[in-house]
Design a protein around this motif. Structure first.
Motif, short mmCIF file in Angstrom:
data_model
loop_
_atom_site.label_atom_id
_atom_site.label_comp_id
_atom_site.label_asym_id
_atom_site.label_seq_id
_atom_site.Cartn_x
_atom_site.Cartn_y
_atom_site.Cartn_z
N ASN A 48 14.26 31.09 37.46
CA ASN A 48 13.24 31.52 36.51
C ASN A 48 12.97 33.01 36.66
O ASN A 48 13.66 33.69 37.43
N MET A 60 14.57 23.28 35.19
CA MET A 60 13.59 23.76 36.17
C MET A 60 12.29 22.99 36.03
O MET A 60 11.72 22.51 37.02
N LEU A 61 11.81 22.84 34.81
CA LEU A 61 10.53 22.16 34.60
C LEU A 61 10.63 20.68 34.94
O LEU A 61 9.71 20.11 35.54
N ASN A 64 11.56 29.81 32.80
CA ASN A 64 11.78 28.44 33.26
C ASN A 64 12.69 27.71 32.29
O ASN A 64 12.43 27.69 31.09
N SER A 65 13.72 27.08 32.82
CA SER A 65 14.61 26.28 31.98
C SER A 65 14.06 24.86 31.87
O SER A 65 13.15 24.46 32.61
N PRO A 108 15.78 25.84 40.69
CA PRO A 108 15.24 24.49 40.52
C PRO A 108 15.18 23.70 41.84
O PRO A 108 14.19 23.02 42.11
N GLN A 146 8.51 32.49 30.74
CA GLN A 146 8.53 32.83 32.16
C GLN A 146 9.92 32.63 32.76
O GLN A 146 10.10 32.74 33.98
N ARG A 173 8.70 18.69 31.11
CA ARG A 173 7.60 18.55 32.08
C ARG A 173 7.16 17.09 32.22
O ARG A 173 6.76 16.65 33.29
N TYR A 219 10.73 20.52 38.82
CA TYR A 219 9.44 20.87 39.43
C TYR A 219 8.42 19.76 39.26
O TYR A 219 7.55 19.57 40.09
N GLN A 262 15.07 28.62 27.76
CA GLN A 262 14.06 29.04 28.73
C GLN A 262 12.77 29.41 28.01
O GLN A 262 12.79 29.89 26.88
#
Length: 125
Positions: free
Chosen positions: A75, A50-51, A46-47, A81, A44, A21, A54, A41
């Protein structure tokens, strides 16, 4: 990550998710070097990729893709993603994911559908 209790493993994953993140690429790669699966993951679905996508961290996205992360791993809500990056207006991340071979038709909604919704079809090949 063998030898860790389930609670310790969960904490390691949480820490790695925070690093993704925050775009702390070097630190995140150290976790991978010590056995964290590149497609780990959170609860939720989220990989790490993905984070990172995002939250607009193109360098981290490229590093994870370079380590073999699944650029299309959706996700728990079926979001990809690249669709998330389009939604957030993260143009550099979108470019990185396209370069890494992201499927523009995967996920719900797909990247193509998301781009159309937000008038950003210029981002896609």
């Amino acid at each position: 990550m063998s030898g860790l209790t389930p609670e310790q493993t969960e904490r390691v994953v949480e820490l790695a998710m925070d690093l993704a993140r925050e775009g702390k690429t070097a630190e995140l790669l150290e976790f991978l070097d010590h056995g964290l699966p590149v497609d780990a993951q959170d609860g939720q679905g989220n990989s790490l990729l993905m984070l990172a996508a995002y939250h607009g961290h193109a360098e981290t996205v490229r590093a994870l893709a370079g380590r073999g992360a699944d650029v299309d791993l959706a996700n728990g809500r079926g979001q990809s993603p690249i669709a998330g990056a389009i939604f957030k207006g993260e143009d550099e991340v979108v470019s990185a994911l396209v370069e890494a071979g992201a499927d523009l038709d995967t996920g719900t909604p797909s990247a193509r559908e998301t781009a159309q919704m937000f008038g950003r079809t210029d981002l896609l090949p």
